[in-house]
Design an enzyme around this catalytic site. Structure first.
Site, PDB file in Angstrom:
ATOM      1  N   LEU A 171      -2.689   2.613 -10.167  1.00  0.00           N
ATOM      2  CA  LEU A 171      -2.598   2.339  -8.738  1.00  0.00           C
ATOM      3  C   LEU A 171      -1.158   1.908  -8.466  1.00  0.00           C
ATOM      4  O   LEU A 171      -0.517   1.292  -9.323  1.00  0.00           O
ATOM      5  CB  LEU A 171      -3.551   1.208  -8.320  1.00  0.00           C
ATOM      6  CG  LEU A 171      -5.050   1.473  -8.426  1.00  0.00           C
ATOM      7  CD1 LEU A 171      -5.823   0.215  -8.047  1.00  0.00           C
ATOM      8  CD2 LEU A 171      -5.470   2.641  -7.549  1.00  0.00           C
ATOM      9  N   ASP A 172      -0.648   2.223  -7.280  1.00  0.00           N
ATOM     10  CA  ASP A 172       0.683   1.755  -6.915  1.00  0.00           C
ATOM     11  C   ASP A 172       0.743   0.232  -6.952  1.00  0.00           C
ATOM     12  O   ASP A 172      -0.283  -0.446  -6.812  1.00  0.00           O
ATOM     13  CB  ASP A 172       1.049   2.227  -5.506  1.00  0.00           C
ATOM     14  CG  ASP A 172       1.170   3.739  -5.398  1.00  0.00           C
ATOM     15  OD1 ASP A 172       1.395   4.381  -6.436  1.00  0.00           O
ATOM     16  OD2 ASP A 172       1.031   4.259  -4.276  1.00  0.00           O
ATOM     17  N   LYS A 173       1.935  -0.295  -7.099  1.00  0.00           N
ATOM     18  CA  LYS A 173       2.130  -1.746  -7.160  1.00  0.00           C
ATOM     19  C   LYS A 173       1.432  -2.460  -6.012  1.00  0.00           C
ATOM     20  O   LYS A 173       0.759  -3.480  -6.212  1.00  0.00           O
ATOM     21  CB  LYS A 173       3.631  -2.072  -7.137  1.00  0.00           C
ATOM     22  CG  LYS A 173       3.954  -3.551  -7.059  1.00  0.00           C
ATOM     23  CD  LYS A 173       5.451  -3.782  -6.962  1.00  0.00           C
ATOM     24  CE  LYS A 173       5.774  -5.272  -6.823  1.00  0.00           C
ATOM     25  NZ  LYS A 173       7.239  -5.499  -6.702  1.00  0.00           N
TER      26      LYS A 173
END
Length: 344
Positions: free
Chosen positions: A152-154
């Site tokens: 998942l993105d940050k």
């Protein structure tokens, strides 16, 4: 020896295909040490760097982590996951708390918070999910990427699955390849969207800005995102839509790029914001409004169909009132898990 197989020539072999190099050792390569074979096949990397990747578990031989001095028989399949960071930091266990939703001897399901980077990369050598996993589950040091099979993105929150064994990692990666993992997201976007739709547009590096991804680029990889509108609201007379998105592929920034390409950028997205209204900053959200709220898969050992549900964190729940939406517009746990079971 055979030339390295690039991700583009083998597009089905991992959830983020651009992240590894695949090699095939010819039969005449038998009797050579792994580190020496890698130095021959990958001359663009130093021997010390290649050796450090092997020792860090970032190289597999027929799916297994091994030693740099491992003697090849010939015919092995090698995967190299280039680690473009100081390995002595990237693979250091760190006591970072984890919100574990489920765990057993085969896998772990984690509710990832906003701000936590999944894997070390430039600018984030430490303090990542990988570092936390190595602290809480030391046995993961023997698995490539500490058992991580997707990201998942940050600043995207929500559910992720991590493997605890090589067998589980292989099974989970296979499910991702076959699009059998059911991943659903909640996305709050600017604009009044159609009631439902499907985006079929390749995703690849933006040729004008290498820090961004773009939809429809000629060198991109095929990507598909389904969406349906759950509710509509407004902010200072600007329409807002709450969407449920389902991934069929797992490209970097896929949902963000696909929705922005339709003219519906995510609220709070700091990168993909071509068509946001001028009052966007007034909402005050410091990250993209995207949350992985549901995850469904087949257990890698028992083959039981399993599903998990996670409500959005406080910052996104706060948007509901701010945007004149009701919490009842959010999917319910029972309905979501039931539909995911049927879908699988």
């Amino acid at each position: 020896m055979a030339l390295p197989e690039t991700p583009e020539s083998n597009p089905s072999d991992y959830i983020d295909e651009e992240d590894f190099i695949a090699l095939e050792i010819p039969m005449e390569g038998g009797g050579e040490r792994l580190d020496k074979a890698l130095a021959t096949l990958l001359p663009e990397y130093s021997r010390n760097r290649l050796k450090s990747w092997v020792e860090a578990g970032a190289v597999t031989v027929d799916g297994k982590v091994t030693k740099a001095r491992f003697m090849l028989r010939g015919g092995e399949s090698i995967k190299v996951f280039p680690q473009e960071m100081p390995e002595q930091f990237a693979f250091t266990p760190e006591n970072i708390s984890l919100d574990v939703v489920y765990e057993d001897s085969s896998m772990i399901v984690i509710n990832k918070p906003v701000g936590l980077v999944v894997h070390p990369a430039a600018g984030n050598w430490r303090g990542t999910l990988l570092n936390a996993l190595l602290f809480h589950y030391p046995e993961l040091k023997y698995l490539p990427r500490a058992g991580i099979v997707h990201r998942l993105d940050k600043d995207t929150s929500g559910l992720m699955v991590v493997a605890r064994t090589a067998e589980a990692q292989t099974a989970l990666v296979r499910q991702l390849q076959e699009r059998a993992v059911n991943r659903r997201y909640l996305a709050w976007v600017w604009g009044s969207t159609p009631s439902q739709g499907k985006v079929l547009a390749s995703v690849g590096r933006d040729q004008r800005d290498r820090l961004k991804m773009a939809a429809g680029v000629s060198q991109g990889k095929p990507a598909a995102t389904q969406f349906r509108r759950l509710a509509q609201g407004h902010f200072q007379d600007h329409p807002i839509s709450l969407l449920e998105c389902r991934l069929e592929t797992g490209r970097t920034h896929q949902i963000r790029v696909h929705l922005e390409s339709l003219g519906f950028p995510l609220i709070g997205d700091p990168v993909y914001r071509k068509k946001i209204p001028g009052i966007a900053k007034a909402i005050g959200l410091e990250r993209q409004a995207l949350h992985a709220f549901a995850l469904g898969l087949e257990h890698p050992a028992t083959h039981q169909v399993m599903a998990w549900f996670q409500l959005p964190p406080a910052d996104l729940m706060g948007l509901m009132t701010q945007l004149h939406l009701n919490e009842t517009d959010l999917p319910s746990e029972s309905a979501t898990i039931s539909s995911m079971g049927n879908a699988n």
